[in-house]
Design a protein around this motif. Structure first.
Motif, PDB file in Angstrom:
ATOM      1  N   GLU A  45      -6.197  12.625  -5.865  1.00  0.00           N
ATOM      2  CA  GLU A  45      -5.814  12.886  -4.470  1.00  0.00           C
ATOM      3  C   GLU A  45      -4.323  12.672  -4.228  1.00  0.00           C
ATOM      4  O   GLU A  45      -3.681  13.427  -3.499  1.00  0.00           O
ATOM      5  CB  GLU A  45      -6.622  11.996  -3.522  1.00  0.00           C
ATOM      6  N   HIS A  46      -3.756  11.642  -4.854  1.00  0.00           N
ATOM      7  CA  HIS A  46      -2.337  11.344  -4.626  1.00  0.00           C
ATOM      8  C   HIS A  46      -1.432  12.464  -5.151  1.00  0.00           C
ATOM      9  O   HIS A  46      -0.328  12.651  -4.651  1.00  0.00           O
ATOM     10  CB  HIS A  46      -1.961  10.017  -5.288  1.00  0.00           C
ATOM     11  N   ASN A  69      -0.893  16.298  -2.913  1.00  0.00           N
ATOM     12  CA  ASN A  69      -0.127  16.357  -1.671  1.00  0.00           C
ATOM     13  C   ASN A  69       1.357  16.547  -1.954  1.00  0.00           C
ATOM     14  O   ASN A  69       1.866  16.075  -2.968  1.00  0.00           O
ATOM     15  CB  ASN A  69      -0.312  15.062  -0.874  1.00  0.00           C
ATOM     16  N   THR A  83      -1.413  19.356   1.869  1.00  0.00           N
ATOM     17  CA  THR A  83      -2.247  19.399   0.672  1.00  0.00           C
ATOM     18  C   THR A  83      -2.034  20.704  -0.077  1.00  0.00           C
ATOM     19  O   THR A  83      -1.839  21.760   0.530  1.00  0.00           O
ATOM     20  CB  THR A  83      -3.732  19.253   1.027  1.00  0.00           C
ATOM     21  N   ILE A  90      -1.183   7.278  -2.092  1.00  0.00           N
ATOM     22  CA  ILE A  90      -0.424   8.499  -1.788  1.00  0.00           C
ATOM     23  C   ILE A  90       0.995   8.148  -1.352  1.00  0.00           C
ATOM     24  O   ILE A  90       1.973   8.753  -1.800  1.00  0.00           O
ATOM     25  CB  ILE A  90      -1.144   9.307  -0.694  1.00  0.00           C
ATOM     26  N   CYS A 126      -5.044   5.982   0.745  1.00  0.00           N
ATOM     27  CA  CYS A 126      -3.838   6.358   1.488  1.00  0.00           C
ATOM     28  C   CYS A 126      -2.584   5.680   0.946  1.00  0.00           C
ATOM     29  O   CYS A 126      -1.545   6.307   0.783  1.00  0.00           O
ATOM     30  CB  CYS A 126      -4.022   6.028   2.964  1.00  0.00           C
ATOM     31  N   TYR A 166       2.904   6.915  -4.400  1.00  0.00           N
ATOM     32  CA  TYR A 166       3.162   8.015  -5.339  1.00  0.00           C
ATOM     33  C   TYR A 166       4.378   8.832  -4.899  1.00  0.00           C
ATOM     34  O   TYR A 166       5.192   9.245  -5.730  1.00  0.00           O
ATOM     35  CB  TYR A 166       1.930   8.910  -5.440  1.00  0.00           C
ATOM     36  N   HIS A 167       4.501   9.034  -3.593  1.00  0.00           N
ATOM     37  CA  HIS A 167       5.616   9.831  -3.078  1.00  0.00           C
ATOM     38  C   HIS A 167       6.835   8.975  -2.714  1.00  0.00           C
ATOM     39  O   HIS A 167       7.840   9.499  -2.233  1.00  0.00           O
ATOM     40  CB  HIS A 167       5.164  10.640  -1.869  1.00  0.00           C
TER      41      HIS A 167
END
Length: 218
Positions: free
Chosen positions: A88-89, A92, A21, A125, A122, A128-129
């Protein structure tokens, strides 16, 4: 002497194992709103509210968390929480070895899974990555209503991977929640310690997962 089974699957924790994070919200909320408890207690409360189940009305979760933090009806607190949740996404980063190890494991035909005490965001995330497609099975505590170190959560992932415990390697950063329950089930386990090492059988980065797997090839 009983022959050791070949490792066919690798199961990863998410936070502090595959991603890190950028902004420490537990410090941010503690400092801005003078919460009368430790960062550890903040994490426990957050997990109790957000990691136990999926909320149909997320605003109710925000109000529940605010109440648990002694900030009931504090609109500024809830607004900050909402901003944190919605971004949040983006808060990180992947560790440098994350994508390479996931890519290599897939190319070498290992079954790869995620086992994470995490919120219903979750999957956002992972998407997104760009790493969601690496996983054959994704176990998220909010979705399954199970949290590590409950061995039933581990069994859930093993069942869907269709592997025995002794054929799977667990990789995570928490000794009590990742390493111990995996060993209890008879799994292989690696503890990730990027800072000061406290345990003898730990690794400093994900590159060492490849070294461990090479040692256990038959």
């Amino acid at each position: 002497m009983k022959k050791e089974r070949k490792i066919n699957a690798v199961i990863f924790d998410l936070g502090n194992t595959l991603i890190k994070t950028k902004k420490k919200y537990k410090l941010y909320f503690n400092r801005k709103y003078n919460l009368n408890f430790s960062g550890k207690e903040y994490v426990r409360i957050f997990s109790d509210v957000f990691n136990k189940k999926c909320w149909k009305d997320i605003e109710k979760a925000f109000c529940e968390f605010a109440w648990r933090c002694g900030k009931k009806n504090n609109r500024a607190f809830i607004d900050d929480l909402r901003k944190m949740w919605n971004s949040e996404h983006k808060n990180n980063l992947l560790f440098s070895a994350t994508r390479p190890i996931l890519d290599q494991l897939n190319k070498e035909n290992y079954k790869v899974a995620l086992l994470s005490n995490h919120t219903q965001r979750c999957r956002d995330i992972l998407d997104y990555h760009g790493i969601a497609t690496y996983f054959h099975v994704i176990g998220i505590s909010a979705e399954q209503k199970l949290r590590k170190p409950n061995v039933r959560f581990f069994r859930y992932v093993l069942k869907h991977l269709k592997v025995r415990p002794e054929e799977a390697l667990m990789v995570g950063d928490n000794y009590k929640k990742d390493y111990l329950p995996a060993k209890k089930l008879g799994m292989h386990a690696l503890l990730v310690e990027r800072g000061k090492k406290r345990y003898r059988h730990s690794i400093r980065n994900l590159k060492q997962v490849k070294t461990y797997l090479k040692r256990h090839k038959h």
